[in-house]
Write a protein that holds these residues in place. Sequence first.
Motif, short mmCIF file in Angstrom:
data_model
loop_
_atom_site.label_atom_id
_atom_site.label_comp_id
_atom_site.label_asym_id
_atom_site.label_seq_id
_atom_site.Cartn_x
_atom_site.Cartn_y
_atom_site.Cartn_z
N LYS A 293 0.86 -1.20 0.00
CA LYS A 293 0.00 0.00 0.00
C LYS A 293 0.88 1.24 0.00
N GLY B 33 -3.42 5.03 -1.86
CA GLY B 33 -4.40 5.86 -1.17
C GLY B 33 -4.78 7.05 -2.02
N ALA B 34 -5.53 7.98 -1.42
CA ALA B 34 -6.11 9.09 -2.17
C ALA B 34 -5.37 10.41 -1.95
N GLY C 13 -8.45 12.84 -3.05
CA GLY C 13 -9.72 12.26 -2.60
C GLY C 13 -10.27 12.86 -1.32
N HIS C 14 -9.39 13.01 -0.35
CA HIS C 14 -9.90 13.32 1.00
C HIS C 14 -10.50 14.71 1.13
N VAL D 145 -14.86 12.86 -7.48
CA VAL D 145 -13.80 12.18 -6.72
C VAL D 145 -13.38 10.90 -7.44
N GLY E 31 -7.99 3.39 -3.06
CA GLY E 31 -9.16 3.88 -2.32
C GLY E 31 -10.10 4.57 -3.30
N ASP E 32 -11.42 4.50 -3.04
CA ASP E 32 -12.37 5.01 -4.03
C ASP E 32 -13.73 5.29 -3.37
N ILE F 166 -16.98 5.53 1.17
CA ILE F 166 -15.56 5.51 0.85
C ILE F 166 -14.97 4.14 1.21
N SER G 109 -11.64 2.49 1.68
CA SER G 109 -10.24 2.88 1.85
C SER G 109 -9.31 1.80 1.30
N GLY G 110 -8.15 2.23 0.83
CA GLY G 110 -7.12 1.27 0.43
C GLY G 110 -6.73 0.38 1.60
N ASP G 111 -6.86 0.88 2.82
CA ASP G 111 -6.52 0.09 4.00
C ASP G 111 -7.51 -1.06 4.21
N VAL H 21 -10.74 11.42 5.45
CA VAL H 21 -12.07 10.87 5.72
C VAL H 21 -12.01 9.40 6.11
N THR H 22 -10.83 8.81 6.01
CA THR H 22 -10.73 7.42 6.47
C THR H 22 -10.04 7.42 7.82
O1 IP8 Z 1 -6.56 7.09 1.22
C1 IP8 Z 1 -9.60 6.95 0.49
O2 IP8 Z 1 -8.63 5.94 0.37
P1 IP8 Z 1 -7.40 5.87 1.41
C2 IP8 Z 1 -10.37 7.13 -0.82
O3 IP8 Z 1 -6.68 4.60 1.03
C3 IP8 Z 1 -11.03 8.45 -0.99
O4 IP8 Z 1 -7.97 5.78 2.79
C4 IP8 Z 1 -11.73 8.63 -2.26
C5 IP8 Z 1 -11.04 9.44 -0.14
#
Ligand code: IP8
Length: 269
Positions: free
Chosen positions: A8, A50-51, A55-56, A87, A145-146, A158, A160-162, A221-222
């Motif tokens: 990741k 990740g985003a 994204g966030h 997004v 993440g998406d 959302i 998360s990639g996690d 947001v995650t």
């Molecule tokens: O950064 C969040 O993915 P993360 C995805 O892996 C969005 O937690 C669209 C905020």
Amino acid sequence: MRQRVVLKWGGGLITEKGQLKTVREEVLNDLAQQIEQVMEEDIDVILVHGAGSFGHLKAKQYRLAEGHVEGATFDGPLTQDEAVTDVRNDMLALNEHVLNALTRLDISAVSLAPHQWARNTGPSFEGDLSLFRDAPKGIVVVTHGDVVDCDEPKRFGILSGDDLVVRLATELPGVNRLVFAMGGVEGVLSQPPGVSSEAYLIERLTENMFFEGEHAVEMDVTGGIGLKVNRGFLVHKQGIEVLLVSGEHAQRVTQACLGQQVRGTKLAS
Ligand code: IP8
């Protein structure tokens, strides 16, 4: 059996987190080179990114993690549905930077955007992993993440990639390691309860230990480091090695992926 590692790349590592849609190109190029080194050792890489600032920021502005909020007004010109589309497109744009960094080094890669194959959020999200499982050897399969569709009444949320890494690491055959490459930290830092003394790097983290879980709520947001550790332990419990390392120090991601001694945090029982 074919060996694989799930890697990741944190959004805060590959983007300038506070600056809308800004990629850290040099970091990306260095990380791509480290993937090349891992593949030279005959280990396949499943890459999740990740985003960050793709994204966030907008997801926070339009409260996308909460799903559809009836009658809500936002500090911006879009509806929530328009923000979902934006997004998703921004994540595709970030993903293109990632793919370009890989293909510049002649690394074969394919990308699978979660809004096209996954549904619902959290570590037991729904989605068929067979395209990851059946990918030919020597090809990096990339996802990220998406914003994904969710059951009613949420409609979207959302992923998360996690969360993606949990299913990828535990359900794909041949994965013996999960590596989180992060920006700004060398691993998980300690935080003695109630004391603001200097934090130190925890080299072996067990589930009952206190750690620095500070999380940039104003833009994330995650779940920041706390989510990585929590999801990491779900994977560790299935007998898979889990490491959290800096993606900003030469070779550490390669070393972690190859199971070599590396500065960082390893999850332990
Ligand atoms: O950064 C969040 O993915 P993360 C995805 O892996 C969005 O937690 C669209 C905020």
